[in-house]
Write an enzyme that holds these catalytic residues in place. Structure first.
Site, PDB file in Angstrom:
ATOM      1  N   HIS A   1       0.834  -1.212   0.000  1.00 17.69           N
ATOM      2  CA  HIS A   1       0.000   0.000   0.000  1.00 17.69           C
ATOM      3  C   HIS A   1       0.867   1.260   0.000  1.00 17.69           C
ATOM      4  O   HIS A   1       0.420   2.320   0.443  1.00 17.69           O
ATOM      5  CB  HIS A   1      -0.962   0.017   1.195  1.00 17.69           C
ATOM      6  CG  HIS A   1      -1.705  -1.266   1.380  1.00 17.69           C
ATOM      7  ND1 HIS A   1      -2.854  -1.566   0.694  1.00 17.69           N
ATOM      8  CD2 HIS A   1      -1.437  -2.347   2.147  1.00 17.69           C
ATOM      9  CE1 HIS A   1      -3.279  -2.769   1.046  1.00 17.69           C
ATOM     10  NE2 HIS A   1      -2.419  -3.280   1.913  1.00 17.69           N
ATOM     11  N   SER A  49      16.028  19.867 -15.192  1.00 18.34           N
ATOM     12  CA  SER A  49      14.944  20.843 -15.193  1.00 18.34           C
ATOM     13  C   SER A  49      15.461  22.155 -15.740  1.00 18.34           C
ATOM     14  O   SER A  49      16.563  22.589 -15.401  1.00 18.34           O
ATOM     15  CB  SER A  49      14.400  21.043 -13.767  1.00 18.34           C
ATOM     16  OG  SER A  49      13.551  22.174 -13.705  1.00 18.34           O
TER      17      SER A  49
END
Length: 475
Positions: A151, A281
């Site tokens: 999870h 970036s």
């Protein structure tokens, strides 16, 4: 030409080898080889075709007169007939026997099967290369503890190498499906306009044995064990759906791999290779974005969706044939393979240079291990005379307080300090320290890696060799 749309598969993603398989040169030269094969079989079975005619056809298999074919297609509005005329212009002696008894799908469908076969073989080599890269990685890191997640929450420990076996197991399933599809592919053969072979029955004066021999000879020419037993004008379009399902399976595996790696890169535990001058970036110079893994995810999503096309086409064919499959198949099949090729190129590149940060992995383990070790600590304290139920409650309370400290205050996990200073446990930090060795919590991970590599991966790699170990990509 920069004033027209250019497919990113050609400009950025797919290899030259895969692009060559689905090129016009490969397609139309295969048409011509099929016409040569048909003529040879027909001559061998008694039809009035000469060696001179066949030699003329063979001399012009690869020098395709595209301009003539384009002019003919403008006039007749039929691509196969246009190429028959263009081929006949180059082979005037053989012009009358080109395509004898056949229908358009003789060249179209058989070529599609041949190209898909060749493309699957290319992908197989790359799949094997990715497996070998990951096998080397798993062997190296088979016993390095790492947090497991269920999870996306920290769970029992695994190892870095064990996690890689999960990726490899999916790849092995993909390889098995690919091999099954390769082993069951059959040519259409030459079945005629509705699949009854009526034209060949006339050509061979009702001798059905000759028709069967003709198909066997054509199949052998192209390395196939035979032709489909029955068909309409086309081979069943379920074949395309099954082949694209193999590609979709590769995309599913690659998509999960890329998701796992992107998460691990976010955790700073692992990352994909980063070139010396690569820019992560345009705005933030410090960033090392997982651009290749993101591209794998993007192409995988496209391919999984693209695989729906042949499934829908197969379900909407009418009787012996309908042409609403043609335009869709021209795009879906070729681009499905180009996408799969691009995905595996990226996986080859990424898996050949995975970066692991052991100290970060260890630090993340130690932030969670005190909670995971609480049961072992409890048992050790009981051995020293403690009451199991009372100590269980005290650990529960300490764990809640330590959890609040981590989540609400942003402070380090102090569960071990709390237990060490609680006289009910009678444990020193040195005594607990032996219970905090991460290797004690990885179960059979290392052994599972060794067994998996020995019993399942190495036999495949021994059978295929190295495969393709790396691939050039546009970063």
């Amino acid at each position: 030409m920069k004033d027209r749309y250019e497919s990113p598969f050609g400009a950025r993603y797919a290899s030259r080898e895969m692009q060559a398989i689905f090129s016009s040169d490969r397609k139309f030269s295969t048409w011509r080889r099929l016409w040569v094969s048909l003529a040879k079989a027909e001559r061998a079975l008694g039809l009035p075709i000469t060696e001179e005619q066949i030699a003329e056809l063979e001399a012009h298999v690869d020098d395709i007169n595209y301009e003539e074919a384009a002019e003919q297609e403008k006039r007749v509005r039929h691509d196969v007939m246009a190429h028959i005329h263009a081929y006949g212009k180059q082979c005037p002696k053989a012009a009358g026997i080109i395509h004898l008894g056949a229908t358009s799908c003789y060249v179209g469908d058989n070529t599609d099967i041949i190209l898909m076969r060749d493309a699957l073989v290319l992908l197989r080599g790359k799949l094997v290369g990715v497996l070998r890269n990951l096998a080397d990685f798993a062997e190296r890191y088979k016993d390095m503890p790492a947090l497991g997640y269920t999870h996306l929450q920290p769970a029992q420990l695994t190892t870095v190498g064990k996690r890689a076996t999960l990726w490899m197991n999916d790849l092995l399933m993909d390889l098995e499906e690919l091999e099954h599809r390769l082993g069951t592919l059959r040519l259409l053969g030459s079945k005629g306009t509705t699949g009854t072979q009526a034209s060949f029955l006339d050509l061979f004066d009702g001798d059905t044995a000759k028709i069967d021999r003709m198909e066997a000879m054509i199949a052998a020419d192209f390395g196939f064990p035979g032709c489909v037993p029955v068909s309409g004008q086309t081979y069943s379009r379920k074949v395309d759906a099954m082949v694209l399902a193999v590609l979709s399976g590769i995309a599913q595996t690659a998509g999960k791999f890329s998701s796992d790696l992107r998460l691990l890169q976010s955790f700073k535990e692992m990352e994909e290779p980063f070139e010396a001058h690569q820019i992560g970036s345009s705005a933030m110079p410090y960033k090392r974005n997982p651009m290749r893994s993101e591209r794998i995810a993007a192409l995988s999503r496209y391919l999984i969706t693209d695989a729906l096309n042949p499934a829908l086409t197969a379900s909407t064919q009418w009787f012996e044939r309908t042409l609403d499959d043609s335009a869709n198949r021209r795009i879906a099949i070729a681009e499905g393979f180009l996408a799969a090729d691009g995905i595996l190129n990226l996986m080859l590149n990424v898996t050949s240079g995975l970066v692991v940060y052991p100290r970060v992995i260890h630090s993340r383990i130690m932030a969670e291990l005190p909670f995971m070790a609480s049961e072992n600590i409890l048992m050790e304290a009981v051995k020293r005379g403690g009451n199991r139920q009372e100590l269980h409650e005290r650990i529960r309370v300490h764990s809640i307080e330590a959890g609040k400290r981590v989540k609400e205050m942003g402070e380090p996990n102090d569960l071990i300090d709390r237990i060490c200073t609680d006289p009910a446990f009678g444990l020193s930090r040195e005594g607990i320290g032996a219970l905090l060795d991460p290797a004690a919590y990885t179960g059979r991970s290392a052994e599972q890696v060794e067994n998996f590599l020995r019993d399942h991966v190495r036999p495949v790699l021994d059978r295929y060799g190295d495969g393709v170990r790396n691939a050039e990509i546009n970063v």
